[in-house]
Design a protein around this motif. Structure first.
Motif, PDB file in Angstrom:
ATOM      1  N   HIS A   1       0.807  -1.229   0.000  1.00  0.00           N
ATOM      2  CA  HIS A   1       0.000   0.000   0.000  1.00  0.00           C
ATOM      3  C   HIS A   1       0.839   1.279   0.000  1.00  0.00           C
ATOM      4  N   LEU A   2       2.151   1.170  -0.206  1.00  0.00           N
ATOM      5  CA  LEU A   2       2.960   2.388  -0.291  1.00  0.00           C
ATOM      6  C   LEU A   2       2.450   3.274  -1.427  1.00  0.00           C
ATOM      7  N   GLY A   3       2.451   4.590  -1.206  1.00  0.00           N
ATOM      8  CA  GLY A   3       2.017   5.499  -2.261  1.00  0.00           C
ATOM      9  C   GLY A   3       2.394   6.935  -1.962  1.00  0.00           C
ATOM     10  N   ASN A   4       2.732   7.697  -3.014  1.00  0.00           N
ATOM     11  CA  ASN A   4       3.158   9.086  -2.863  1.00  0.00           C
ATOM     12  C   ASN A   4       2.722   9.864  -4.102  1.00  0.00           C
ATOM     13  N   VAL A   5       1.727  10.734  -3.956  1.00  0.00           N
ATOM     14  CA  VAL A   5       1.217  11.470  -5.112  1.00  0.00           C
ATOM     15  C   VAL A   5       2.229  12.464  -5.674  1.00  0.00           C
ATOM     16  N   LEU A   6       3.233  12.844  -4.891  1.00  0.00           N
ATOM     17  CA  LEU A   6       4.222  13.803  -5.391  1.00  0.00           C
ATOM     18  C   LEU A   6       5.155  13.183  -6.427  1.00  0.00           C
ATOM     19  N   GLU A   7       5.155  11.866  -6.541  1.00  0.00           N
ATOM     20  CA  GLU A   7       5.911  11.244  -7.627  1.00  0.00           C
ATOM     21  C   GLU A   7       5.435  11.745  -8.984  1.00  0.00           C
ATOM     22  N   SER A   8       4.162  12.133  -9.068  1.00  0.00           N
ATOM     23  CA  SER A   8       3.606  12.603 -10.343  1.00  0.00           C
ATOM     24  C   SER A   8       4.263  13.897 -10.802  1.00  0.00           C
ATOM     25  N   VAL A   9       4.845  14.646  -9.869  1.00  0.00           N
ATOM     26  CA  VAL A   9       5.554  15.883 -10.203  1.00  0.00           C
ATOM     27  C   VAL A   9       7.041  15.624 -10.412  1.00  0.00           C
TER      28      VAL A   9
END
Length: 286
Positions: free
Chosen positions: A211-219
């Protein structure tokens, strides 16, 4: 003299919501302290605040969060005492690991003891929030849910003990730039914070990894593709999961085996990744 450790942090989950009226973004994060740490030595002196550092190019004045933390606490407590701060950096700079915030938190805790101020951790946390969004977490360490702009904390069950491989490519990523480029309406996949909390409650390390996740990877990743390469290498070399920490560029991987974690680190170094560390989780307030 008093010596204190300033622990780095990783984000097991990082979700960014809307931009607030105060200019910050509303966030929901699961933060985890790891054993990679700076060392801060505090020595009493009759008056004034002086800072020395072991890292060329790192500010040793009011531009350094450790110095600002000491100044803030001195003003708040109205103490006449002074301190000489020596900072030994191990946490890479501009890495997404909250190194500056950890230093500030360590100075607050250490000076509270050195100056015999007897302030509670909650009192220190209110001061910490004035220094930066990650500083309150760095006072407590362990595993926590952070909301608001990151300063509202709720303790979570500890992440099952494991090894954390940290790999920073040869780039520095300004946090303000990442948040400035972030567009919430363009994020299609967000981390499942509730599921992550449930896995922590169940002491399910594999579930946490899933369940690891980081929306800032999209930037960050489109501009710095080497981050994606490091994630790929970590998975190929046997990490349970890999994710960018914070605003980047450091990537962390999880492993339940110390020997395997060391092998992954050596393979990343062989690939030319300049800064690679193997750490453990820190599951209690130090």
């Amino acid at each position: 003299m008093l010596t204190i450790k300033a622990y780095a942090k990783i984000n097991l989950a990082l979700d960014v919501r809307h931009k607030r009226s105060d200019g910050y973004h509303e966030v929901a994060m699961i933060m985890q302290a790891v054993s990679l740490a700076d060392t801060i030595a505090l020595t009493s002196q009759p008056a004034g605040i002086d800072l020395s550092v072991n890292t060329p190019g790192l500010a040793a004045d009011a531009n350094n969060l450790a110095y600002r933390a000491a100044t803030l606490l001195k003003e708040y407590s109205k103490t006449g005492q002074g301190v000489l701060i020596h900072l030994e950096k191990q946490i890479p700079l501009a890495a997404g690991l909250a190194g500056g915030s950890a230093d500030a938190a360590a100075v607050l805790k250490g000076l509270n003891q050195l100056w015999e101020l007897n302030l509670s951790l909650d009192e220190l946390s209110k001061l910490a929030a004035k220094l930066g969004s990650d500083v309150p977490f760095c006072l407590y360490n362990g595993t926590m849910l952070a909301t608001g702009r990151g300063e509202i904390l709720a303790p979570l069950p500890p992440l099952p003990a494991c090894y954390v491989i940290l790999a920073k490519p040869a780039v520095e990523v300004p946090t303000a730039w990442v948040y400035g480029q972030f567009k919430a309406n363009e994020v299609s996949v967000r981390p499942d914070i509730a599921a992550m909390c449930e896995c922590l409650t169940e002491e399910n390390l594999a579930g946490v990894a899933d369940h690891l996740g980081n929306v800032l990877e999209s930037v960050t990743i489109p501009v710095y593709p080497e981050i994606a390469k490091i994630k790929k290498y970590m998975m190929e070399y046997g990490a349970m999961a890999a994710l960018m920490s914070g605003s980047g560029p450091t990537v962390f991987g999880l492993s339940d085996c110390g020997a395997q974690a060391e092998r992954i680190a050596e393979q990343l170094k062989a690939r030319g990744v300049p800064e690679v560390f193997v750490a453990k989780t820190v599951s209690k307030v130090e």
